[in-house]
Design a protein around this motif. Structure first.
Motif, short mmCIF file in Angstrom:
data_model
loop_
_atom_site.label_atom_id
_atom_site.label_comp_id
_atom_site.label_asym_id
_atom_site.label_seq_id
_atom_site.Cartn_x
_atom_site.Cartn_y
_atom_site.Cartn_z
N GLY A 140 0.75 -1.66 0.34
CA GLY A 140 0.02 0.19 0.46
C GLY A 140 0.58 0.97 -0.06
O GLY A 140 0.29 2.56 0.24
N LYS A 141 2.35 1.57 0.08
CA LYS A 141 2.71 2.36 0.11
C LYS A 141 3.68 2.84 -1.66
O LYS A 141 3.62 2.12 -1.96
N ALA A 142 4.23 3.50 -1.89
CA ALA A 142 4.98 4.23 -2.76
C ALA A 142 6.02 4.75 -2.31
O ALA A 142 6.84 4.70 -1.11
N ILE A 143 7.40 4.64 -3.37
CA ILE A 143 8.68 5.83 -3.38
C ILE A 143 8.22 6.93 -3.82
O ILE A 143 7.78 7.51 -5.46
N ILE A 144 8.64 7.88 -3.23
CA ILE A 144 8.24 9.26 -3.60
C ILE A 144 9.34 9.79 -4.14
O ILE A 144 10.35 10.32 -2.58
N VAL A 145 9.95 10.37 -5.22
CA VAL A 145 11.36 10.72 -5.61
C VAL A 145 11.54 12.41 -5.96
O VAL A 145 10.98 12.90 -6.71
N MET A 146 12.00 13.27 -5.29
CA MET A 146 12.45 14.62 -5.77
C MET A 146 13.56 14.19 -6.00
O MET A 146 14.73 15.15 -5.76
N ASP A 147 13.13 15.62 -7.85
CA ASP A 147 14.67 15.31 -8.45
C ASP A 147 15.06 16.80 -8.21
O ASP A 147 14.88 17.90 -8.52
N PHE A 148 16.31 17.39 -7.14
CA PHE A 148 16.51 18.86 -7.11
C PHE A 148 17.39 20.42 -7.81
O PHE A 148 17.64 21.01 -7.71
N ARG A 149 17.38 19.43 -9.04
CA ARG A 149 18.71 19.55 -10.25
C ARG A 149 17.74 20.98 -11.19
O ARG A 149 16.09 21.17 -11.24
N GLY A 150 18.23 22.07 -11.05
CA GLY A 150 17.66 23.10 -11.12
C GLY A 150 16.79 23.80 -10.66
O GLY A 150 15.85 24.74 -10.60
N PHE A 151 17.23 23.41 -8.75
CA PHE A 151 15.86 24.25 -8.06
C PHE A 151 16.30 25.65 -8.09
O PHE A 151 17.37 25.53 -7.64
N SER A 152 16.01 26.62 -8.23
CA SER A 152 16.14 27.51 -7.65
C SER A 152 14.85 28.76 -6.78
O SER A 152 13.59 28.35 -6.89
N MET A 153 15.29 29.89 -6.55
CA MET A 153 13.89 30.93 -6.07
C MET A 153 12.83 30.97 -7.06
O MET A 153 12.39 31.44 -6.67
N PHE A 154 13.31 30.35 -8.46
CA PHE A 154 12.59 31.00 -9.09
C PHE A 154 11.72 30.22 -9.78
O PHE A 154 10.00 30.25 -10.21
N ASN A 155 11.78 28.73 -9.55
CA ASN A 155 10.94 27.81 -9.12
C ASN A 155 10.79 27.22 -8.28
O ASN A 155 9.44 26.16 -7.30
N GLN A 156 10.60 27.20 -7.02
CA GLN A 156 10.69 27.64 -5.18
C GLN A 156 8.98 27.87 -4.64
O GLN A 156 9.04 28.52 -5.18
N PRO A 157 8.36 26.71 -4.51
CA PRO A 157 7.05 26.76 -4.34
C PRO A 157 6.56 27.71 -3.43
O PRO A 157 7.64 27.91 -1.92
N PRO A 158 5.44 28.35 -3.51
CA PRO A 158 5.36 29.27 -1.91
C PRO A 158 5.32 28.81 -0.72
O PRO A 158 5.15 27.14 -0.98
N MET A 159 5.41 29.04 0.38
CA MET A 159 5.04 28.43 1.57
C MET A 159 3.81 27.91 1.75
O MET A 159 3.46 27.15 2.45
N ARG A 160 2.59 28.89 1.58
CA ARG A 160 1.41 28.28 1.74
C ARG A 160 1.08 27.24 0.95
O ARG A 160 0.81 26.03 1.95
N THR A 161 1.54 27.21 -0.67
CA THR A 161 1.66 25.76 -1.19
C THR A 161 2.20 24.91 -0.65
O THR A 161 2.18 22.78 -0.87
N SER A 162 3.41 24.89 0.05
CA SER A 162 4.18 23.56 0.54
C SER A 162 3.55 23.27 2.10
O SER A 162 3.28 22.17 2.17
N ARG A 163 3.23 24.14 2.52
CA ARG A 163 2.54 23.72 3.75
C ARG A 163 1.36 23.00 2.99
O ARG A 163 1.02 22.10 3.99
N ALA A 164 0.67 23.48 2.77
CA ALA A 164 -0.76 22.37 2.10
C ALA A 164 -0.69 21.40 1.51
O ALA A 164 -0.94 20.51 1.72
N THR A 165 1.04 21.46 0.87
CA THR A 165 0.67 19.82 0.19
C THR A 165 1.61 19.28 1.20
O THR A 165 0.81 18.07 1.02
#
Length: 248
Positions: A140-165
């Motif tokens: 019933g479980k899954a693997i969640i992979v977050m690939d941060f190559r290219g992560f920057s202040m321009f694509n960083q999600p707003p805190m509001r969206t991150s907290r809701a996520t």
């Protein structure tokens, strides 16, 4: 009501929780023994807390998911780049895999669209939406992979969206993640992560693993062909085809 703590794996505890929520709208279609077990584990066997948590999820599902299909066009637009993707491969134990790729962000400030996209993919990942090629997880479980190559202040999600996520994942999909693998996280993300730290449940903390240029770490979870696919930067020859993906 007297608080009762039980062994989350106990058939009696599971049966008791099923009985407690049986009259809630949507319970007969969605709540089963595996679901009750996840909520009991998430609340350390406290039946009262597990009941409250599961009832909140049933209310949320009735409100949020009831119109999800009608929002499909917005979901497809939000995911036109493939920034979220249920992969065509599983981990070594047969668990489905969700890859998140911030570098492919295309609607950073569209809070509702991004949450709709998240929920669509969690339903697709966990079997709430049947999709060809995504077999049921053995546990019933899954693997969640977050690939941060290219992560920057321009694509960083707003805190509001991150907290809701985070709230959606922890409150409405408890015990669905076997592991969160964070690939190539830069210093900028570590600062963001520290700001989010206090909102992360201790059980979630235990599942987070940082992976940076470590092929062996990936090979512990995935077959070589999957490691090769994950080693390529998102959006670079990964075979993304929105029409094909959303046709499933």
């Amino acid at each position: 009501m007297t608080t009762t703590k039980a062994d989350p794996a106990s058939p009696a505890a599971v049966a008791a929780l099923m009985e407690r929520v049986a009259a809630q709208p949507g319970a007969s279609e969605w709540v089963d023994e595996a679901c009750c077990r996840r909520y009991l584990v998430a609340r350390q066997g406290d039946e009262d807390k597990a009941t409250a948590m599961l009832c909140e999820t049933l209310d949320w599902r009735a409100q949020f998911l009831s119109g999800l299909e009608a929002r499909h066009r917005d979901i497809r637009r939000a995911n036109a780049t493939g920034k979220l993707r249920v992969c065509s491969f599983a981990d070594r134990e047969g668990r489905p895999v969700l890859r998140m790729a911030p570098r492919l962000e295309n609607c950073r400030n569209e809070h509702d669209a991004n949450l709709n996209n998240l929920v669509y993919h969690m339903e697709r990942l966990t079997g709430g939406r049947s999709v060809a090629g995504v077999p049921p997880s053995p546990d019933g479980k899954a693997i969640i992979v977050m690939d941060f190559r290219g992560f920057s202040m321009f694509n960083q999600p707003p805190m509001r969206t991150s907290r809701a996520t985070l709230a959606i994942l922890q409150n409405h999909y408890p015990e669905r993640a076997h592991k969160f693998l964070l690939l190539h996280a830069p210093a900028l993300f570590h600062a963001f992560y520290r700001a989010m730290w206090r909102f992360i449940d201790p059980r979630t903390h235990e599942k987070i693993g940082f992976v940076k240029h470590d092929r062996e770490a990936l090979e512990r979870h995935f077959e070589p062909s999957a490691v090769e696919w994950l080693s390529a930067a998102p959006g670079e020859g990964d075979g993304w085809d929105a029409d094909e993906y959303f046709a499933e």
